[in-house]
Design an enzyme around this catalytic site. Structure first.
Site, PDB file in Angstrom:
ATOM      1  N   CYS A   2     -10.999  -8.902   5.770  1.00  0.00           N
ATOM      2  CA  CYS A   2      -9.587  -9.149   5.866  1.00  0.00           C
ATOM      3  C   CYS A   2      -9.057  -9.223   7.306  1.00  0.00           C
ATOM      4  O   CYS A   2      -8.142  -9.962   7.583  1.00  0.00           O
ATOM      5  CB  CYS A   2      -8.878  -8.052   5.101  1.00  0.00           C
ATOM      6  SG  CYS A   2      -7.217  -8.420   4.628  1.00  0.00           S
ATOM      7  N   ARG A  27      -3.158  -4.862   5.850  1.00  0.00           N
ATOM      8  CA  ARG A  27      -3.655  -5.962   5.029  1.00  0.00           C
ATOM      9  C   ARG A  27      -4.486  -5.468   3.845  1.00  0.00           C
ATOM     10  O   ARG A  27      -4.735  -6.215   2.909  1.00  0.00           O
ATOM     11  CB  ARG A  27      -4.520  -6.897   5.883  1.00  0.00           C
ATOM     12  CG  ARG A  27      -3.717  -7.724   6.869  1.00  0.00           C
ATOM     13  CD  ARG A  27      -4.648  -8.458   7.826  1.00  0.00           C
ATOM     14  NE  ARG A  27      -3.907  -9.441   8.621  1.00  0.00           N
ATOM     15  CZ  ARG A  27      -3.987 -10.748   8.461  1.00  0.00           C
ATOM     16  NH1 ARG A  27      -4.758 -11.249   7.522  1.00  0.00           N
ATOM     17  NH2 ARG A  27      -3.303 -11.570   9.223  1.00  0.00           N
ATOM     18  N   TRP A  75     -12.342  -6.596   3.071  1.00  0.00           N
ATOM     19  CA  TRP A  75     -11.835  -6.478   1.701  1.00  0.00           C
ATOM     20  C   TRP A  75     -12.841  -7.203   0.829  1.00  0.00           C
ATOM     21  O   TRP A  75     -13.035  -8.403   0.958  1.00  0.00           O
ATOM     22  CB  TRP A  75     -10.448  -7.099   1.606  1.00  0.00           C
ATOM     23  CG  TRP A  75      -9.783  -6.963   0.282  1.00  0.00           C
ATOM     24  CD1 TRP A  75      -9.188  -5.851  -0.237  1.00  0.00           C
ATOM     25  CD2 TRP A  75      -9.584  -8.004  -0.696  1.00  0.00           C
ATOM     26  NE1 TRP A  75      -8.646  -6.128  -1.477  1.00  0.00           N
ATOM     27  CE2 TRP A  75      -8.876  -7.439  -1.783  1.00  0.00           C
ATOM     28  CE3 TRP A  75      -9.947  -9.351  -0.766  1.00  0.00           C
ATOM     29  CZ2 TRP A  75      -8.521  -8.175  -2.914  1.00  0.00           C
ATOM     30  CZ3 TRP A  75      -9.598 -10.077  -1.893  1.00  0.00           C
ATOM     31  CH2 TRP A  75      -8.891  -9.485  -2.949  1.00  0.00           C
ATOM     32  N   ASN A  99     -13.839 -13.843   7.972  1.00  0.00           N
ATOM     33  CA  ASN A  99     -12.827 -13.798   6.916  1.00  0.00           C
ATOM     34  C   ASN A  99     -12.961 -15.060   6.071  1.00  0.00           C
ATOM     35  O   ASN A  99     -13.133 -16.148   6.621  1.00  0.00           O
ATOM     36  CB  ASN A  99     -11.412 -13.757   7.498  1.00  0.00           C
ATOM     37  CG  ASN A  99     -11.032 -12.390   8.007  1.00  0.00           C
ATOM     38  OD1 ASN A  99     -11.765 -11.428   7.839  1.00  0.00           O
ATOM     39  ND2 ASN A  99      -9.879 -12.306   8.650  1.00  0.00           N
ATOM     40  N   GLY A 100     -12.813 -14.928   4.749  1.00  0.00           N
ATOM     41  CA  GLY A 100     -12.879 -16.100   3.888  1.00  0.00           C
ATOM     42  C   GLY A 100     -13.981 -15.970   2.858  1.00  0.00           C
ATOM     43  O   GLY A 100     -14.526 -14.890   2.616  1.00  0.00           O
ATOM     44  N   GLU A 483       9.601  -9.376 -10.637  1.00  0.00           N
ATOM     45  CA  GLU A 483       9.281  -8.762  -9.353  1.00  0.00           C
ATOM     46  C   GLU A 483       9.248  -7.240  -9.466  1.00  0.00           C
ATOM     47  O   GLU A 483       8.391  -6.577  -8.858  1.00  0.00           O
ATOM     48  CB  GLU A 483      10.297  -9.204  -8.297  1.00  0.00           C
ATOM     49  CG  GLU A 483      10.157  -8.552  -6.933  1.00  0.00           C
ATOM     50  CD  GLU A 483       8.827  -8.804  -6.241  1.00  0.00           C
ATOM     51  OE1 GLU A 483       8.554  -8.121  -5.243  1.00  0.00           O
ATOM     52  OE2 GLU A 483       8.053  -9.684  -6.694  1.00  0.00           O
ATOM     53  N   LYS A 487       6.004  -4.878  -8.619  1.00  0.00           N
ATOM     54  CA  LYS A 487       6.031  -3.770  -7.667  1.00  0.00           C
ATOM     55  C   LYS A 487       5.499  -2.491  -8.300  1.00  0.00           C
ATOM     56  O   LYS A 487       4.732  -1.743  -7.678  1.00  0.00           O
ATOM     57  CB  LYS A 487       7.461  -3.531  -7.170  1.00  0.00           C
ATOM     58  CG  LYS A 487       7.940  -4.539  -6.165  1.00  0.00           C
ATOM     59  CD  LYS A 487       7.188  -4.401  -4.845  1.00  0.00           C
ATOM     60  CE  LYS A 487       7.133  -5.740  -4.124  1.00  0.00           C
ATOM     61  NZ  LYS A 487       6.254  -6.730  -4.704  1.00  0.00           N
ATOM     62  N   GLU A 490       1.728  -2.705  -8.772  1.00  0.00           N
ATOM     63  CA  GLU A 490       1.023  -2.754  -7.498  1.00  0.00           C
ATOM     64  C   GLU A 490       0.813  -1.371  -6.899  1.00  0.00           C
ATOM     65  O   GLU A 490      -0.283  -1.061  -6.424  1.00  0.00           O
ATOM     66  CB  GLU A 490       1.812  -3.593  -6.479  1.00  0.00           C
ATOM     67  CG  GLU A 490       1.623  -5.086  -6.582  1.00  0.00           C
ATOM     68  CD  GLU A 490       2.404  -5.815  -5.509  1.00  0.00           C
ATOM     69  OE1 GLU A 490       1.825  -6.723  -4.877  1.00  0.00           O
ATOM     70  OE2 GLU A 490       3.586  -5.492  -5.274  1.00  0.00           O
ATOM     71  N   HIS A 506      10.363 -11.998 -30.219  1.00  0.00           N
ATOM     72  CA  HIS A 506       9.223 -12.897 -30.397  1.00  0.00           C
ATOM     73  C   HIS A 506       7.906 -12.222 -30.026  1.00  0.00           C
ATOM     74  O   HIS A 506       6.958 -12.898 -29.619  1.00  0.00           O
ATOM     75  CB  HIS A 506       9.428 -14.167 -29.569  1.00  0.00           C
ATOM     76  CG  HIS A 506      10.616 -14.969 -29.987  1.00  0.00           C
ATOM     77  ND1 HIS A 506      10.652 -15.686 -31.154  1.00  0.00           N
ATOM     78  CD2 HIS A 506      11.831 -15.136 -29.402  1.00  0.00           C
ATOM     79  CE1 HIS A 506      11.825 -16.278 -31.271  1.00  0.00           C
ATOM     80  NE2 HIS A 506      12.560 -15.951 -30.229  1.00  0.00           N
ATOM     81  N   LYS A 605      -2.949  -7.557   1.971  1.00  0.00           N
ATOM     82  CA  LYS A 605      -1.626  -8.073   2.319  1.00  0.00           C
ATOM     83  C   LYS A 605      -1.630  -9.592   2.402  1.00  0.00           C
ATOM     84  O   LYS A 605      -0.798 -10.259   1.800  1.00  0.00           O
ATOM     85  CB  LYS A 605      -1.175  -7.471   3.652  1.00  0.00           C
ATOM     86  CG  LYS A 605       0.204  -7.922   4.125  1.00  0.00           C
ATOM     87  CD  LYS A 605       1.290  -7.452   3.173  1.00  0.00           C
ATOM     88  CE  LYS A 605       2.674  -7.789   3.706  1.00  0.00           C
ATOM     89  NZ  LYS A 605       3.724  -7.436   2.723  1.00  0.00           N
TER      90      LYS A 605
END
Length: 610
Positions: A2, A27, A75, A99-100, A483, A487, A490, A506, A605
């Site tokens: 990361c 991050r 990460w 990274n990637g 949202e 949160k 998370e 429903h 992040k």
């Protein structure tokens, strides 16, 4: 991914590298490591599982010295979190951080094994180290070896290579994952984020797609994807130097929640008069472009997707322009049809979100009239690759769970909606003045929402032993409920879902019982009476209700229902206002749960991989 930091200097750089990693902790990561070469060409490689402090202690104990080095926080994508899988990875005299994701790593691994290379890790990154080592045998320079290597890689990478035998230089390649070079005096640096380097420099250069660069103490040489030397602009950064300081707050997330009034002021500064939006502040040629827009397509991920979903209501109800919102990771793989005179808007806090960036590149080839980004990082890839950018100016956001980036995105889009509607003739001067006045009132309104902190802290106790939560909203408050659910899941790890309240019958009503809190966002608007009916549906089934209601909405406490009365605010900006108590609720529930608020498990992040 990361985080990446590198340096070529005369002085010892171990502390600089470790401090750079500390600044990138926000991050999210699972391990960290460094590789540093001293004056005798001896390379010390130290890797540790866990926090950067574990690495810092090991580096101090080893008394590492040297002026050239690379560092990384990982990460996990390929291979479990472990010391063996941590970066830097090595092959002979070569050390690499990356990274990637290298998508063809399995084929490359088989090729390299056939050449006699032995793999120590489960990572895709180790193939880069072995490829560079192999290519260097047939190359005149480390730059050439990395250029040859890059041509064999499929996927995304920001990668830095160090050769123990030549500590005078680092070489770096960028494709899909950001790299910034920092310029010092008699020393140069690189990182995946300028924040890592703000303690040593303010002068930066961002590499473009396909670039390969060679960094020495006194020079930086950049080559484009065709191997030709190119010049890249050097900029002076005014980013917050102390963004990594929590100050009086317990967590970065808490700090960033309480920074929202000032962040919103920064978003508005120079963009609105007392009664109108300054169109030219939205972006270069904005007036000309907006007057032609007949459709808006928003693409984003995560929190930014939720802000786009909320803004869709404004684009259509206020500006009178149709709007679609799509998750970037779905959009980029769909055979979509571009509507005539369609404006593409990407939303991102970091400006480096891999799926959003890929979607932008694909969409630009499909004939959109213009591509705009609403973003918080001025030098990011989305900003550089879009036709124009509207910066949110939220300031550095450290907490993984986004807060002020969300509310400033909403404020930015509301200004865009007012400007677009005026240019299209769908908003008259009086309506524009009403919208702008509501925007001006936002910072004070957010202050009033923050005043509920202690009350929400007490309320959060009710969620301590719960495993599930349902959030309900109608109209533009449904995305705010989305949202809020994001949160909570998370940072507290409680399973949370959001539903449009009218959808209860429903399916979701089957979940209602006394063990599942149901949080309702209840402004005083045209849908209030219908929302009250939905609330009664929950009460009739023994549900436990927590209603954040406008003081004029007529809700009162009763058995099984707690009312948190909120001050009345303007209907246009109320979705932004109601976001704040939802953030506070998630924060306080996470505190009670004892989770890592700023760095929740398994999350990063800036998501720079698919």
């Amino acid at each position: 991914m990361c985080g990446i930091v590198g340096a070529v200097a005369q002085r010892d750089i171990a502390e600089i590298l470790v401090e750079g990693l500390r600044r990138l902790e926000y991050r999210g990561y699972d391990s960290a490591g460094v590789a540093i070469v001293d004056a005798q060409n001896h390379c010390t490689r130290i890797r540790r599982l866990g926090k950067v402090q574990e690495l810092a202690d090991a580096v101090n104990a080893a008394n590492v010295s040297g002026g050239t080095g690379i560092a990384h926080t990982r990460w996990a994508t390929h291979g479990e979190p472990s010391e063996t899988n941590a970066h830097p990875h090595a092959s002979g005299d070569i050390a690499v951080v990356h990274n990637g994701i290298i998508e063809n790593h399995e084929a490359l691994r088989e090729l390299l094994q056939s050449r006699g290379y032995v793999f120590e890790s489960q990572t895709d990154t180790e193939v880069i180290a072995h490829l560079v080592e192999w290519e260097l045998r047939q190359s005149e320079s480390l730059v050439e070896a990395l250029q040859k290597t890059a041509k064999q890689l499929e996927g995304a990478y920001g990668t830095v290579v160090l050769d123990r035998r030549d500590p005078s230089r680092l070489v770096v390649a960028r494709s899909g994952s950001p790299i910034v070079i920092g310029f010092g005096v008699g020393e140069n640096f690189l990182a995946s984020d300028q924040l890592a380097l703000l303690s040593v420099t303010r002068r930066f250069m961002y590499l473009e797609e396909g670039d390969v660069a060679e960094i020495t103490r006194r020079s930086v040489t950049v080559f484009d994807g065709q191997g030709q030397p190119v010049e890249r602009e050097i900029i002076e950064s005014n980013a917050e130097h102390d963004a990594g300081d929590k100050g009086q707050y317990r967590h970065f997330m808490q700090k960033e929640i309480f920074e929202q009034p000032n962040a919103l002021k920064q978003t508005m500064e120079g963009r609105v008069t007392h009664n109108s939006v300054i169109i030219d502040s939205i972006g270069t040629h904005a007036k000309e472009i907006l007057s032609k827009v007949e459709h808006v397509q928003i693409i984003a991920c995560g929190t930014s997707y939720n802000s786009g979903m909320a803004a869709r209501y404004w684009f259509e109800s206020l500006a009178g322009v149709s709007c679609d919102v799509e998750i970037a990771s779905e959009f980029r793989y769909r055979n979509f049809v571009v509507r005539p005179n369609s404006l593409l808007i990407t939303l991102s806090q970091s400006g480096e979100t891999a799926d959003t960036l890929a979607a932008l590149r694909i969409a630009k080839e499909k004939g959109y009239m213009a591509a705009m980004t609403i973003c918080n990082v001025s030098g990011s890839s989305l900003v550089r690759e879009s036709d124009f950018a509207f910066m949110t100016r939220a300031g550095t956001e450290i907490g993984v769970a986004s807060t002020k980036a969300f509310t400033t995105q909403l404020a930015a889009m509301l200004m865009l909606v007012a400007g677009l509607g005026r240019q299209k003739g769908n908003i008259d001067a009086e309506k524009e003045a009403e919208i702008v006045q509501a925007i001006h009132e936002l910072p004070v309104q957010i202050e009033s929402a923050l005043a509920f902190d202690k009350a929400i802290e007490a309320l959060a106790e009710d969620f301590a032993d719960k495993n599930h939560t349902l959030f309900l909203g109608r109209g533009e408050y449904y995305p705010i409920a989305m949202e809020a659910a994001l949160k909570l899941k998370e940072i507290s790890y409680i399973h949370a879902e959001a539903y449009a309240a009218g959808e209860l019958k429903h399916g979701p009503l089957a979940l209602i019982d006394a063990d599942m809190p149901v949080v309702v966002i209840a402004p005083n608007n045209d849908l209030l009476e219908k929302l009250k009916s939905n609330v009664e549906e929950v009460r009739a089934r023994g549900g436990l209700l927590y209603v954040f209601a406008d003081e004029k909405a007529g809700f009162e406490d009763s058995e099984g229902m707690k009312i948190i009365k909120m001050p009345h605010v303007h209907e246009i900006t109320a979705p932004i206002f109601y976001t704040v108590p939802m953030q506070l609720l998630s924060y306080h529930v996470a505190l009670i749960k004892g989770t890592d608020v700023d760095q929740p498990r398994n999350l990063a992040k800036a998501v720079t991989v698919e």
